[in-house]
Design a protein around this motif. Structure first.
Motif, PDB file in Angstrom:
ATOM      1  N   ALA A 231       0.798  -1.167   0.096  1.00 35.00           N
ATOM      2  CA  ALA A 231       0.032  -0.113   0.048  1.00 35.00           C
ATOM      3  C   ALA A 231       0.870   1.194   0.024  1.00 35.00           C
ATOM      4  CB  ALA A 231      -1.038  -0.067   1.360  1.00 35.00           C
ATOM      5  N   MET A 232       1.909   1.404   0.852  1.00 36.23           N
ATOM      6  CA  MET A 232       2.898   2.387   0.861  1.00 36.23           C
ATOM      7  C   MET A 232       3.495   2.560  -0.523  1.00 36.23           C
ATOM      8  SD  MET A 232       4.153   2.266   4.852  1.00 36.23           S
ATOM      9  CE  MET A 232       4.523   4.046   4.864  1.00 36.23           C
ATOM     10  N   LYS A 233       3.966   1.292  -1.187  1.00 40.66           N
ATOM     11  CA  LYS A 233       4.530   1.702  -2.430  1.00 40.66           C
ATOM     12  C   LYS A 233       3.782   1.979  -3.400  1.00 40.66           C
ATOM     13  CE  LYS A 233       8.015  -2.233  -1.957  1.00 40.66           C
ATOM     14  NZ  LYS A 233       8.067  -3.727  -2.255  1.00 40.66           N
ATOM     15  N   ASP A 234       2.333   1.800  -3.463  1.00 39.95           N
ATOM     16  CA  ASP A 234       1.380   2.343  -4.320  1.00 39.95           C
ATOM     17  C   ASP A 234       1.314   3.662  -4.178  1.00 39.95           C
ATOM     18  OD1 ASP A 234       1.336  -0.066  -5.516  1.00 39.95           O
ATOM     19  OD2 ASP A 234      -0.598  -0.793  -4.679  1.00 39.95           O
ATOM     20  N   THR A 235       1.110   4.136  -2.699  1.00 42.46           N
ATOM     21  CA  THR A 235       0.916   5.523  -2.506  1.00 42.46           C
ATOM     22  C   THR A 235       2.224   6.402  -2.854  1.00 42.46           C
ATOM     23  OG1 THR A 235      -0.036   4.716  -0.363  1.00 42.46           O
ATOM     24  CG2 THR A 235       0.308   6.995  -1.006  1.00 42.46           C
ATOM     25  N   ILE A 236       3.486   5.958  -2.989  1.00 42.05           N
ATOM     26  CA  ILE A 236       4.716   6.704  -3.414  1.00 42.05           C
ATOM     27  C   ILE A 236       4.533   6.657  -4.897  1.00 42.05           C
ATOM     28  CG2 ILE A 236       7.058   6.442  -3.512  1.00 42.05           C
ATOM     29  CD1 ILE A 236       7.116   5.363  -0.743  1.00 42.05           C
ATOM     30  N   LYS A 237       3.910   5.758  -5.629  1.00 35.65           N
ATOM     31  CA  LYS A 237       3.749   5.971  -6.969  1.00 35.65           C
ATOM     32  C   LYS A 237       2.791   6.764  -7.548  1.00 35.65           C
ATOM     33  CE  LYS A 237       4.243   0.907  -8.341  1.00 35.65           C
ATOM     34  NZ  LYS A 237       3.566  -0.415  -8.560  1.00 35.65           N
ATOM     35  N   LEU A 238       1.806   7.035  -6.524  1.00 34.01           N
ATOM     36  CA  LEU A 238       0.987   8.029  -7.013  1.00 34.01           C
ATOM     37  C   LEU A 238       1.526   9.649  -6.967  1.00 34.01           C
ATOM     38  CD1 LEU A 238      -2.390   6.752  -5.210  1.00 34.01           C
ATOM     39  CD2 LEU A 238      -2.234   7.263  -7.620  1.00 34.01           C
ATOM     40  N   LEU A 239       2.397   9.654  -6.256  1.00 32.57           N
ATOM     41  CA  LEU A 239       3.028  10.927  -5.806  1.00 32.57           C
ATOM     42  C   LEU A 239       3.737  11.505  -6.938  1.00 32.57           C
ATOM     43  CD1 LEU A 239       4.533  10.491  -2.522  1.00 32.57           C
ATOM     44  CD2 LEU A 239       2.478  11.628  -2.847  1.00 32.57           C
ATOM     45  N   GLY A 240       3.925  10.713  -7.779  1.00 29.87           N
ATOM     46  CA  GLY A 240       4.636  11.147  -9.249  1.00 29.87           C
ATOM     47  C   GLY A 240       6.037  11.880  -9.037  1.00 29.87           C
ATOM     48  N   ASP A 241       6.847  12.295 -10.098  1.00 28.13           N
ATOM     49  CA  ASP A 241       7.955  12.624 -10.203  1.00 28.13           C
ATOM     50  C   ASP A 241       8.432  14.136  -9.572  1.00 28.13           C
ATOM     51  OD1 ASP A 241       9.261  10.495 -10.842  1.00 28.13           O
ATOM     52  OD2 ASP A 241       9.105  11.099 -13.197  1.00 28.13           O
ATOM     53  N   ARG A 242       7.167  14.869 -10.107  1.00 33.25           N
ATOM     54  CA  ARG A 242       7.148  16.350  -9.611  1.00 33.25           C
ATOM     55  C   ARG A 242       7.174  16.515  -8.125  1.00 33.25           C
ATOM     56  NH1 ARG A 242       3.275  19.798 -12.871  1.00 33.25           N
ATOM     57  NH2 ARG A 242       4.284  21.574 -11.838  1.00 33.25           N
ATOM     58  N   PHE A 243       6.347  15.703  -7.477  1.00 35.76           N
ATOM     59  CA  PHE A 243       6.221  15.942  -6.004  1.00 35.76           C
ATOM     60  C   PHE A 243       7.627  15.450  -5.460  1.00 35.76           C
ATOM     61  CE2 PHE A 243       5.330  14.511  -1.726  1.00 35.76           C
ATOM     62  CZ  PHE A 243       4.549  15.555  -1.310  1.00 35.76           C
ATOM     63  N   LEU A 244       7.918  14.385  -6.071  1.00 39.86           N
ATOM     64  CA  LEU A 244       9.357  13.698  -5.294  1.00 39.86           C
ATOM     65  C   LEU A 244      10.550  14.610  -5.803  1.00 39.86           C
ATOM     66  CD1 LEU A 244       8.696  10.023  -6.015  1.00 39.86           C
ATOM     67  CD2 LEU A 244       8.407  11.148  -4.024  1.00 39.86           C
ATOM     68  N   ARG A 245      10.319  15.361  -6.622  1.00 42.48           N
ATOM     69  CA  ARG A 245      11.688  16.303  -7.016  1.00 42.48           C
ATOM     70  C   ARG A 245      11.458  17.280  -5.801  1.00 42.48           C
ATOM     71  NH1 ARG A 245      11.341  15.384 -12.379  1.00 42.48           N
ATOM     72  NH2 ARG A 245       9.466  16.865 -12.777  1.00 42.48           N
ATOM     73  N   GLU A 246      10.195  17.805  -5.367  1.00 43.95           N
ATOM     74  CA  GLU A 246      10.448  18.974  -4.345  1.00 43.95           C
ATOM     75  C   GLU A 246      10.537  18.298  -3.037  1.00 43.95           C
ATOM     76  OE1 GLU A 246       6.673  20.631  -4.900  1.00 43.95           O
ATOM     77  OE2 GLU A 246       7.160  21.575  -6.851  1.00 43.95           O
TER      78      GLU A 246
END
Lengths: 49, 467
Positions: B190-205
């Motif tokens: 579930a947490m991995k799927d949630t991180i997938k949802l975040l997308g690259d843009r959020f993860l860059r910030e």
């Protein structure tokens, strides 16, 4: 050493940059991931281009 | 007259001579003129039945009337009370239904809000995927005679299509309304799927680090509910204004609950905990106690207690922990979600790391060895990179800057990196401010890379595989 042109690539995605590498293999590529990461050297290179 | 009885008395006329102690009025004579000490008397008495007694009847009727009046009064009150109870129960049931509907709508609204927030990042991801597919197709068209290049491009297309499929799957799973369906849920997935949802843009910030525990058992819950909570946590933590926008997600297993909990989840042999930490401004100390006391369970209202319990699950700051000070930008604020686990998962034996610790000069002069796991197949793995301090004395500055000056990219795929020199790999997967960075590596070529970098306080860059 070839005297090919240098192209500045602003691209943060590796796979896309790989496409640039494949498509522009005849040129020297300078890569930055985003604009704030542009070093003075690369800025100078960009102006020269 | 009935009711009056006469008794005959045998009194005689006045006596002739009487003893001194006998008076003439009280003396009675018998037939022989002897004095009868107990002469017969004619007594008169009136015996009246109760129902002839007027006063008694009046009092009885008055008492009966009063009793009937009060009995009627109490019966009437009782009936009105029962009726009001029924009305109150109906109102409570109606309000409960309305509250449940409102809760469901609120959850759905939060989901849509989260999806709206994620939409830009997801659109960016899909745009990247489409660009890669389009560019790969053009390269294939231009290099049909080069089978190596065609194969590489086809692999890239497969990789990005896998990524897109993963994002779509995560979105569909998240948008599905399954709040009422309790299923066995793997928290790590579930947490991995949630991180997938975040997308690259959020993860860059925001740097989102996931530290999964291997022995977390499944929990009975709604997966999208957990994802919604996690997204709320991550978005709120990601908006903190600090130098380090970093969120650390972790799962762990608890045998016992932490002490001092106001509300505890249902008792089970083992509990699963999801922790969300950030390095933002923290929570002011004066807010925490009031915040917790505000959600103490009112015993009179079981539904409010249940809501408070649920909220305590969501926002469970340990009582003994010191709240983060807002003046300290590097302070950690942790929120923990505790879940009861009816299933006990057997504890997995800890795998011995295959890659031993290496010092920086060894790393600089050696090639990386990756753990190859045949059959790992297509999938996404999480790698954690952690660099806490730069060993500037040991690395030549230029070389080290080459090592660290390119940000870590998600979804790049480790397959082609294996064929490239170390410099290219390090350029792809390290970045200077990396401290707990999450990379999702598509293991397209049956590889699973799992290791982390650490720089100890002595300035050694060490390489250690994650367990």
């Amino acid at each position: 050493m070839t005297n090919s042109a240098t192209i500045l690539i602003i691209e943060d995605d590796d796979l896309q940059y790989e496409i640039y590498e494949d498509a522009l293999s005849n040129y020297n590529l300078v890569r930055v991931t985003n604009a704030p990461r542009l070093s003075p050297k690369s800025r100078k290179t960009r102006q020269m281009c | 007259m009935s009711g009056r009885h006469f008794k005959r008395s045998t009194a005689f006329p006045s006596p002739i001579c009487l003893p001194a102690n006998i008076t003439s009025s009280s003396a009675r004579w018998n037939r022989n003129c002897n004095i009868d000490p107990k002469p017969a008397r004619l007594e008169f008495s009136v015996v009246l039945p109760w129902y002839r007694e007027t006063r008694l009847l009046l009092i009885s009727f008055a008492g009966l009337g009063c009793a009937l009046f009060f009995a009627g009064l109490s019966y009437n009150r009782h009936r009105r009370l029962l009726r009001s109870y029924t009305e109150v129960e109906q109102k409570v049931a109606q309000r409960t239904r309305e509250l449940e509907i409102a809760n469901r709508e609120l959850l759905h609204s939060q989901k849509m809000n989260a999806l709206g927030t994620l939409a830009a990042g997801i659109a960016h991801d899909f745009n990247n995927i489409l660009s890669i597919i389009k560019g790969s197709a053009q390269i294939i068209e231009d290099n049909v005679e080069n089978p190596q290049k065609v194969r590489t491009r086809v692999d890239r297309i497969k990789t990005v299509v896998e990524q897109g499929a993963g994002i779509v799957k995560a979105m569909l799973g998240f948008s599905r309304d399954s709040a009422d369906q309790l299923t066995a849920c793997d928290l790590n997935e579930a947490m991995k799927d949630t991180i997938k949802l975040l997308g690259d843009r959020f993860l860059r910030e925001v740097q989102v680090t996931f530290e999964p525990a291997t022995d977390v058992p499944d929990v009975m819950c709604s997966k999208d509910f957990i994802q919604q909570i996690l997204l709320n946590f991550i978005f709120k933590r990601g908006r903190v204004y600090g130098q380090r926008k970093q969120v650390i997600l972790s799962t762990r297993t608890l045998e016992t609950l932490p002490p001092g909990m106001i509300l505890a989840p249902a008792k089970t042999p083992v509990y699963a905990a999801i922790s969300v930490k950030d390095f933002g401004s923290g929570i002011p100390p004066e807010i925490c106690p009031g915040f917790l006391s505000r959600f103490s369970p009112p015993k009179q209202c079981p539904r409010a207690a249940a809501l408070a319990s649920a909220f305590r699950w969501f926002m469970n700051w340990p009582k003994n922990s010191k709240p983060a000070s807002p003046s300290n930008p590097s302070s950690i604020t942790a929120a923990c979600l505790l879940l009861s686990c009816p299933f006990r998962k057997p504890r997995m034996p800890r795998r011995e790391p295959r890659l031993k610790w290496k010092r920086c000069h060894e790393i600089r002069n050696s090639k990386f060895e990756f753990e190859r796991i045949p059959g790992a197949g297509y999938g996404n793995d999480i790698c954690c990179f952690e660099i806490s301090r730069w060993p500037r004395r040991i690395f030549p500055l230029q070389r080290f800057s080459t090592l660290i000056n390119t940000p870590l990219q998600r979804g790049g795929g480790c397959d082609y990196a294996l064929d490239k020199p170390f410099q290219r790999f390090s350029r792809r997967f390290l970045r200077p401010e990396t401290s707990g960075m999450v990379a999702r590596l598509s293991s397209n070529f049956e590889f699973r890379i799992c290791f982390e970098f650490r720089v100890s306080s002595f300035g050694f860059l060490t390489l250690e595989p994650c367990p």
